[in-house]
Design a protein around this motif. Structure first.
Motif, PDB file in Angstrom:
ATOM      1  N   ASP A 102     -75.797  28.523 -17.034  1.00 58.44           N
ATOM      2  CA  ASP A 102     -74.969  29.735 -17.349  1.00 58.44           C
ATOM      3  C   ASP A 102     -76.060  29.135 -18.412  1.00 58.44           C
ATOM      4  O   ASP A 102     -76.084  30.250 -19.302  1.00 58.44           O
ATOM      5  CB  ASP A 102     -73.800  29.533 -17.778  1.00 58.44           C
ATOM      6  CG  ASP A 102     -72.739  29.640 -16.668  1.00 58.44           C
ATOM      7  OD1 ASP A 102     -73.387  30.254 -15.674  1.00 58.44           O
ATOM      8  OD2 ASP A 102     -71.596  29.203 -16.477  1.00 58.44           O
ATOM      9  N   THR A 131     -73.670  27.074  -8.886  1.00 58.76           N
ATOM     10  CA  THR A 131     -72.990  26.752  -9.672  1.00 58.76           C
ATOM     11  C   THR A 131     -71.949  25.987  -9.537  1.00 58.76           C
ATOM     12  O   THR A 131     -71.925  24.986  -8.512  1.00 58.76           O
ATOM     13  CB  THR A 131     -71.364  27.890  -9.290  1.00 58.76           C
ATOM     14  OG1 THR A 131     -70.850  27.977  -8.964  1.00 58.76           O
ATOM     15  CG2 THR A 131     -72.158  29.094 -10.087  1.00 58.76           C
ATOM     16  N   LYS A 190     -76.102  33.408 -17.912  1.00 59.48           N
ATOM     17  CA  LYS A 190     -75.200  33.942 -19.327  1.00 59.48           C
ATOM     18  C   LYS A 190     -75.275  34.592 -20.375  1.00 59.48           C
ATOM     19  O   LYS A 190     -76.145  34.330 -21.180  1.00 59.48           O
ATOM     20  CB  LYS A 190     -74.743  33.028 -19.317  1.00 59.48           C
ATOM     21  CG  LYS A 190     -72.775  33.404 -19.298  1.00 59.48           C
ATOM     22  CD  LYS A 190     -71.834  32.305 -19.222  1.00 59.48           C
ATOM     23  CE  LYS A 190     -70.270  33.237 -19.476  1.00 59.48           C
ATOM     24  NZ  LYS A 190     -69.327  31.970 -19.813  1.00 59.48           N
ATOM     25  N   LEU A 214     -68.407  24.872 -20.140  1.00 62.71           N
ATOM     26  CA  LEU A 214     -69.320  25.557 -19.530  1.00 62.71           C
ATOM     27  C   LEU A 214     -69.782  24.457 -18.093  1.00 62.71           C
ATOM     28  O   LEU A 214     -70.406  25.047 -16.379  1.00 62.71           O
ATOM     29  CB  LEU A 214     -70.453  25.730 -19.481  1.00 62.71           C
ATOM     30  CG  LEU A 214     -70.408  27.312 -20.536  1.00 62.71           C
ATOM     31  CD1 LEU A 214     -71.475  28.003 -21.256  1.00 62.71           C
ATOM     32  CD2 LEU A 214     -70.045  28.562 -19.385  1.00 62.71           C
ATOM     33  N   ASP A 250     -74.592  35.713 -23.671  1.00 62.56           N
ATOM     34  CA  ASP A 250     -73.991  35.252 -24.581  1.00 62.56           C
ATOM     35  C   ASP A 250     -74.163  35.151 -25.820  1.00 62.56           C
ATOM     36  O   ASP A 250     -75.446  34.869 -25.587  1.00 62.56           O
ATOM     37  CB  ASP A 250     -73.318  33.926 -23.778  1.00 62.56           C
ATOM     38  CG  ASP A 250     -72.037  33.016 -24.755  1.00 62.56           C
ATOM     39  OD1 ASP A 250     -70.717  33.424 -24.665  1.00 62.56           O
ATOM     40  OD2 ASP A 250     -72.101  32.701 -25.847  1.00 62.56           O
TER      41      ASP A 250
END
Ligand SMILES: [Zn+2]
Length: 688
Positions: free
Chosen positions: A198, A250, A202, A645, A204
């Motif tokens: 992530d 993941t 990701k 996370l 963000d």
């Protein structure tokens, strides 16, 4: 690379300063105040009965937020020490362990030739370390630069991986989940320098800032090592790592014990993951000639091989050099060490200051030769009475779990019988190993810190390789006695509690039993119930991964666990950042079940008598205070984001809130409909 299925009570952090073979080794510096002050020998160390009532915030009702009610006063008045990314009761005990270990090492250091003393001295001689600069790792870097092609490079990478430098894939030896009487070689995804995929992928704002800072960090490390064009080269390495991250599974996918069990032969690697010189790599790692290998994330390994094939050799060399610099920065001169801390400690975890050197030294030696210290630690700090008391507690909590299993309504009778047999076959390990590790073959030299770390890592890796073909070592421990943690190991069907967790606030022989049951009792219950969580349940009494539940059992169990996933998904510890209910499911099940069976065991221990009222509190109230006290924790935002996370555990705050699933908690504290934590009886999750 042990599959991450060994489940602990919290994510270990103190030992992460020591370079590990399979994981990136960010030096998340951790430290804080001095040891717990000794009090009157007949009184509990904390409060009047084992819990610090003054640390509550009674302006909050228990039904609004039980963590804030029980711990809010402490949270408001306790600063996080400058060298910590989070702080709580675990850290107070970590500091105590560090202090105690230091006294052992200080004595050892007076005797040249005493290995732990020599190792510690090599770390503590800061002037000598600084004078050497990057010289100690220059041979590693030169060897990488001298390689003419990718095959030669991979051979060098493997050599370094055996010395604790992170590799593209993780390699390790552990029990075969489907034949736990044998050891196998396991491989899995690895190779990224940030904590999770992530962080690369990701969308963000905070993560974007971290990505920029990470590239600057990589460039700075190259510059320190005397390399030109650092910014361009760092960007290329970052892009390569982003490719690896894209291939990665993941963490939720990687938790699945079935999906991560994949047998590959040596030929399969070339066929299924082309582009990587597997034969040469396996040879250099010392793992050739195996009938098969277990691959945790097949498509990720395939993807990583493709990234390797698509990346020019000079970028791969830079990537490997940066791995060396990162893994060994804590053992190089302060320019490397501080640059490394500025990124991994401050940017990534929010920690303003680095831990003082002796604490890092103690952690390094404990990580490398823990059992050499553990023997002395136990003799000095773990009274036989503590072991005996813990033995009893474990027996009582296991008995309570058995009672729960027997009375379960949703499980088929034939599954229940097998579950009880599994429980009866448990091996509890308490305090310290029956036999201690032998470090006589490990060479340690006073003036050679990098050499000591490299040899200690190689010693560890070679020891693992030697397990192949041997009977399972059932006496082995995966934590040192000085560790404030505990674990459940499904392939051994065991629960393990190191000496150092058997102290206040977890366990205090002078505290009220209710607090001990809510503290260490629930921790014991947590580890026991890991063997029945959504992954642990798949292992039978012999530690074998096999389908021993009926399909109806699995379906009914999933209704409960789906509800728990939803409950935790709803928590939002940081604005816009939720807990991942799927990632933390195993731990949340273990907290819920652990607290449930510890409560039963507490009541059984009362032998039909009423618990006394102490300081106006009932026994049940003290039990839940015990649980809240263990998870008295606060976080810096960056560290909390990292945990959300990547950590399979929920933050301490939400771990405390699992009380809202338990009927007796409502009776004890009078939580009412309309209050934020209140759950209608139908919405409370009850599994065991
Ligand atoms: Zn756990």
């Amino acid at each position: 690379m042990r599959k991450s299925i060994v489940t602990v009570i919290l994510l270990a952090s103190a030992a992460s300063a020591f370079a590990q073979t399979s994981a990136p080794s960010p030096t998340l510096a951790k430290a804080a105040k001095g040891p717990v002050a000794a009090k009157d020998a007949n009184k509990p160390q904390i409060g009047d009965f084992g819990f610090d009532m003054a640390g509550r915030d009674t302006s909050v009702t228990p039904g609004t937020d039980f963590f804030d009610y029980a711990n809010g006063g402490w949270v408001k008045t306790t600063p996080i020490p400058a060298d910590r990314s989070s702080y709580g009761m675990f850290h107070v005990l970590q500091d105590l362990s560090l202090e105690r270990t230091r006294t052992i090492l200080d004595v050892s250091a007076k005797t040249p030739g005493d290995k732990v003393g020599d190792f510690y001295t090599s770390f503590m001689d800061e002037a000598a370390v600084n004078a050497k600069g990057a010289t100690p790792v220059k041979p590693m870097l030169s060897a990488l630069k001298a390689t003419k092609d990718k095959t030669a490079l991979v051979t060098e990478i493997a050599k370094l991986q055996r010395q604790g430098v992170g590799g593209l894939v993780g390699v390790g030896v552990s029990q075969d989940d489907k034949d736990p009487t044998t050891y196998v070689v396991q491989l899995g995804q690895s190779g990224i320098g940030l904590p999770d995929r992530d962080y690369y992928l990701k969308v963000d704002a905070k993560l974007a800032t971290i990505r920029t800072a990470y590239q600057a960090y990589l460039a700075r490390m190259l510059t320190l090592a005397g390399e030109p064009n650092a910014a361009t080269r760092a960007a290329a390495v970052f892009n390569m790592e982003k490719g690896l991250a894209t291939a990665h599974w993941t963490r939720i996918e990687s938790r699945d014990a079935d999906k991560t069990y994949n047998k590959w032969t040596a030929a399969d690697f070339a066929a299924k993951a082309p582009g990587f010189p597997w034969a040469q790599y396996m040879t250099a790692m010392g793992v050739t000639g195996r009938p098969f290998y277990l691959v945790a994330q097949p498509s990720a390994v395939t993807g990583e091989a493709k990234v390797f094939a698509d990346t020019p050799v000079n970028v791969l060399q830079d990537y490997a050099m940066l791995k060396v610099l990162r893994s060994y920065a804590p053992y190089l001169s302060s320019d490397f060490d501080k640059t490394n801390f500025a990124f991994y400690g401050t940017t990534l975890s929010g920690t303003p200051e680095q831990q003082v050197r002796w604490k890092r030294g103690v952690s390094t030696v404990s990580g490398a030769m823990g059992e050499a210290i553990g023997q002395q630690y136990v003799a000095k700090y773990f009274p036989p009475a503590s072991k005996a008391a813990a033995d009893d507690l474990v027996k009582n909590v296991i008995a309570a779990m058995g009672e729960r299993l027997r009375n379960l309504e949703w499980m088929a009778p034939e599954t229940k019988t097998k579950a009880l047999a599994k429980l009866a076959a448990f091996t509890p390990k308490i305090g310290y190993p029956d036999k201690w590790r032998d470090y006589s073959a490990l060479q340690i030299q006073r003036g050679d810190l990098v050499g000591n770390v490299a040899r200690a890592n190689a010693f560890e890796y070679d020891r693992d390789l030697k397990k192949l073909g041997q009977p399972i070592d059932r006496a082995e421990w995966f934590m040192t006695p000085m560790t404030i943690n505990a674990y459940a190991n499904p392939t051994m069907n065991e629960v393990v509690f190191p000496a150092a967790i058997l102290q206040p606030p977890f366990f205090d022989p002078k505290a009220d039993p209710a607090v001990n049951y809510g503290g260490i009792g629930a921790v014991i219950g947590h580890e026991i119930s890991h063997h029945f969580d959504d992954q642990g349940r798949k292992y039978d009494l012999n530690g074998k991964l096999t389908d021993w539940w009926t399909p109806q059992d699995v379906a009914r169990f999933k209704v409960f666990t789906d509800a728990l996933v939803k409950q935790y998904d709803a928590y939002e510890p940081l604005p816009g950042q939720h807990i991942q209910g799927g990632l933390t499911l195993g731990e949340n099940i273990a907290d819920l079940a652990g607290l449930t069976v510890a409560y039963d065991a507490y009541h059984k221990s009362l032998g039909g008598k009423q618990a006394p009222i102490i300081d106006g509190t009932t026994g049940d109230q003290r039990f839940y205070y015990g649980w809240a006290g263990v998870w008295r924790t606060k976080w810096r935002d960056a560290a909390l984001q990292q945990a959300l996370l990547s950590d399979p555990h929920s933050p301490g705050h939400q771990r405390v809130l699992t009380v809202r699933n338990l009927d007796p908690w409502y009776a004890a504290f009078g939580a009412k409909p309309g209050e934020a934590s209140y759950l209608a009886p139908a919405n409370r999750v009850r599994i065991w």
